[in-house]
Design an enzyme around this catalytic site. Structure first.
Site, short mmCIF file in Angstrom:
data_model
loop_
_atom_site.label_atom_id
_atom_site.label_comp_id
_atom_site.label_asym_id
_atom_site.label_seq_id
_atom_site.Cartn_x
_atom_site.Cartn_y
_atom_site.Cartn_z
CG ASP A 35 -2.01 -1.06 1.08
OD1 ASP A 35 -2.78 -0.95 0.11
OD2 ASP A 35 -2.09 -1.98 1.91
CG ASP A 210 -7.30 -3.34 -0.41
OD1 ASP A 210 -7.24 -3.67 0.78
OD2 ASP A 210 -6.47 -2.57 -0.97
C1 DX5 Z 1 -6.37 0.55 2.76
C2 DX5 Z 1 -5.43 -0.40 2.06
C3 DX5 Z 1 -5.61 -1.81 2.39
C4 DX5 Z 1 -5.40 -2.16 3.84
C5 DX5 Z 1 -6.27 -3.35 4.10
O1 DX5 Z 1 -6.22 1.81 2.22
O2 DX5 Z 1 -5.61 -0.27 0.65
O3 DX5 Z 1 -4.82 -2.65 1.55
O4 DX5 Z 1 -4.09 -2.46 4.18
O5 DX5 Z 1 -6.25 -3.61 5.46
P1 DX5 Z 1 -7.45 -4.39 6.16
O6 DX5 Z 1 -7.55 -5.73 5.52
O7 DX5 Z 1 -7.01 -4.44 7.60
O8 DX5 Z 1 -8.69 -3.57 5.94
ZN ZN Z 2 -4.55 -1.76 -0.58
#
Ligand code: DX5
Ligand code: ZN
Length: 259
Positions: A35, A210
């Site tokens: 990310d 996601d």
């Molecule tokens: C949020 C990111 C995600 C995040 C997902 O902006 O794009 O990839 O790391 O984390 P979880 O699965 O904890 O929501």
């Molecule tokens: Zn992400």
């Protein structure tokens, strides 16, 4: 399509133990999700190509970079050179859709800016399709797979014109910026839309989920038609991340088999 691809997000991992986090992914996942945040497109700041290169040295898994940055074009070559295999850009980023995008950028989550659930849909969206196409083409030209991400307030119908040009579509299920947020069920509608559009028009994109993807949500997401599952908290904040990956795969595969 019946495959299930797991892409754990290192954002939720213990960065003091990066090699361990990558090893966990190597054992039980298919891709590694990075990310990338610029502190402008989203109210959080993470890392750039230098860190991507460090991850590259630790794994042979495909690296899936989620570029939550306003100017992806400026960084595509550097990420590619660092060994990133796929890059997903946001349609709402200024460098991607042009300056016409008026919706305020807000996000909420752990340690994040206060918010009441995201941007208010007050202004009309204006996407510069030519600019969007140029961005997608630049990613393609770099040799990386091409992904297109949408915030929860951007409808897939707005970008149908370019769906034939991407390898991956990501209708986000949280406002981007932070891991650990709650899954927004309206994303299921967008995932179903992406699956139906693919069925009708036969392009080749994968559908990625996601944001809040975890043991309690993954079955519904898989049943809606997604096949690539990013998970941060659902893997790295679990007592046994390896077991969590196995459990996520089992749940997703079972849901995809159920008609
Ligand atoms: C949020 C990111 C995600 C995040 C997902 O902006 O794009 O990839 O790391 O984390 P979880 O699965 O904890 O929501
Ligand atoms: Zn992400």
């Amino acid at each position: 399509m019946s495959q299930v691809l797991l892409a754990p997000s290192l954002l939720s991992a213990d960065w003091a133990q990066l090699a361990d986090a990558v090893a966990i992914a190597e054992e039980g996942a298919d891709w590694i999700h990075l990310d990338v945040m610029d502190g402008q497109f989203v109210p959080n700041l993470t890392f750039g190509p230098v860190i991507a290169r460090a991850v590259r040295k630790l794994t042979r898994l495909p690296i899936d970079a989620h570029l939550m940055i306003h100017d992806p074009l400026a960084f595509v070559p550097a990420f590619r050179e660092a060994g990133v295999d796929r890059m997903t850009v946001h349609v709402e980023a200024r460098g991607v859709c042009g300056p016409g995008w008026a919706a305020p950028i807000r996000s909420h989550g752990e340690g994040g800016a206060a918010g009441d659930g995201g941007p208010a849909p007050t202004e009309a969206h204006a996407i510069d399709l030519d600019r969007l196409r140029r961005t997608l083409a630049a990613v393609r030209k770099s040799g990386a797979g091409v992904g297109l991400a949408l915030r929860p307030d951007t409808m897939l119908s707005e970008v149908e014109a370019v769906l034939g040009e991407v390898d991956l579509v990501l209708p986000m299920s949280v406002y981007p910026g932070f891991s650990g947020q709650e899954f927004r069920p309206e994303a299921l509608l967008q995932i179903r839309y992406a699956a139906a559009w693919r069925e009708r028009n036969q392009p080749r994109y994968l559908i990625q989920a996601d944001g809040g993807v975890a043991a309690d949500t993954i079955a519904a997401i898989a049943a809606a038609g997604a096949e690539v599952f990013v998970s941060g908290h659902g893997v790295y904040r679990q007592p046994d991340p390896r077991a969590a990956l196995q459990d996520l795969r089992r749940r997703a595969e079972a849901a995809r088999r159920t008609p």
